[in-house]
Design an enzyme around this catalytic site. Structure first.
Site, PDB file in Angstrom:
ATOM      1  N   THR A  40       2.778   3.611  15.527  1.00 21.88           N
ATOM      2  CA  THR A  40       3.475   4.754  14.950  1.00 21.88           C
ATOM      3  C   THR A  40       4.234   4.283  13.716  1.00 21.88           C
ATOM      4  OG1 THR A  40       3.750   5.811  17.115  1.00 21.88           O
ATOM      5  CG2 THR A  40       5.180   6.568  15.342  1.00 21.88           C
ATOM      6  N   LEU A  41       3.807   4.736  12.553  1.00 22.06           N
ATOM      7  CA  LEU A  41       4.466   4.372  11.305  1.00 22.06           C
ATOM      8  C   LEU A  41       5.433   5.465  10.850  1.00 22.06           C
ATOM      9  CD1 LEU A  41       1.446   2.823   9.380  1.00 22.06           C
ATOM     10  CD2 LEU A  41       3.140   1.671  10.786  1.00 22.06           C
TER      11      LEU A  41
END
Length: 258
Positions: A40-41
């Site tokens: 998850t960026l």
């Protein structure tokens, strides 16, 4: 095959892609049917501030009910507060999917604990300590749970209010705020506690509601529908949805941001 005691070299294009396939240097071969690890960026649906304050005989926390998709108030009736058991509650800001994941794990932990039937239950300090380990573990795997969590409760005659962020940074305090509330609401709550260190339940609730209203006016990701959770010796009670009464009559006088 071996010829004269020497092993034959592998094919020149061993592990390479078939015609028409993409090749990932250093990555798993196409025969494995795998893709690179994903992380998850950027959180997708997020919640903003959670506020918390201790009072004489308990703790109160509050959070609004909007889930923002970027700058869009996409979901307007989601709950970001969780009643863990009769002594413990928590609220989370940040990625809502990660909060749902944490909620599932905690709910199952509580069920497993109750099935033991030994008369013990998770205290606020226990949940706070456990969350510090979970958050730091996921951070160390470079795959954090994108949340900041406020844990409150009343156990063995003591009020507890603790903070854990996505890196595992944790502390306890008489008042807490996450997100934008750390800049707008926390100074206001500290100012009140400097003048009167011990608040009554009514005073703490009035303070939290005042801060929630200020955040609604000033934080573009906040909303006027919110929930409140209160922990006392009688147990944990979650109230809501509640609605803030706002006054926008002077909004047309605000200028300088066009």
């Amino acid at each position: 095959m071996e010829a004269g005691g020497a092993r034959a070299p592998p094919p020149f294009w061993a592990g390479g892609p078939a015609p028409g396939q993409a090749y990932i240097p250093g990555g798993p071969g196409p025969a494995a049917g795998l893709l690179p690890f994903a992380r998850t960026l950027t959180p997708m649906v997020t919640g903003t501030s959670v506020l918390g304050a201790k009072f004489d005989g308990g703790v109160i926390i509050a959070a609004d009910m909007v889930g923002s998709y970027g700058s869009l108030a996409r979901f307007r009736s989601i709950s970001r507060l969780l009643k863990v058991n009769d002594t413990t509650m928590l609220g989370a800001s940040g990625d809502y999917a990660d909060f749902q994941y944490l909620k599932q794990i905690i709910d199952q932990m509580v069920i497993d604990e109750e099935l033991l039937g030994d008369g013990h239950s998770y205290s606020p300090k226990a949940i706070h300590s456990w969350l510090t380990r979970v958050m730091y573990n996921r951070r160390s795997k470079i795959n954090p749970l994108w949340n900041t969590v406020v844990i409150g409760g009343y156990y063995n005659g003591e009020s507890f209010l603790g903070y854990v962020d996505m890196l595992g940074v944790a502390y306890e305090a008489p008042t807490l705020a996450t997100g934008y509330g750390a800049y707008l609401a926390q100074p206001l709550m500290r100012e009140v506690l400097d003048k009167k260190p011990s608040l009554t339940k009514e005073e703490a609730r009035d303070l939290i509601e005042r801060c929630m209203k200020i955040l609604y006016y000033r934080d573009a990701r906040s909303f006027n529908r919110y929930e409140v959770a209160i922990a006392t010796e009688k147990g944990v009670e979650v109230e809501g949805p509640l609605t803030l009464e706002a006054n926008w009559e002077i909004a047309h006088l605000v200028s300088g941001f066009e």
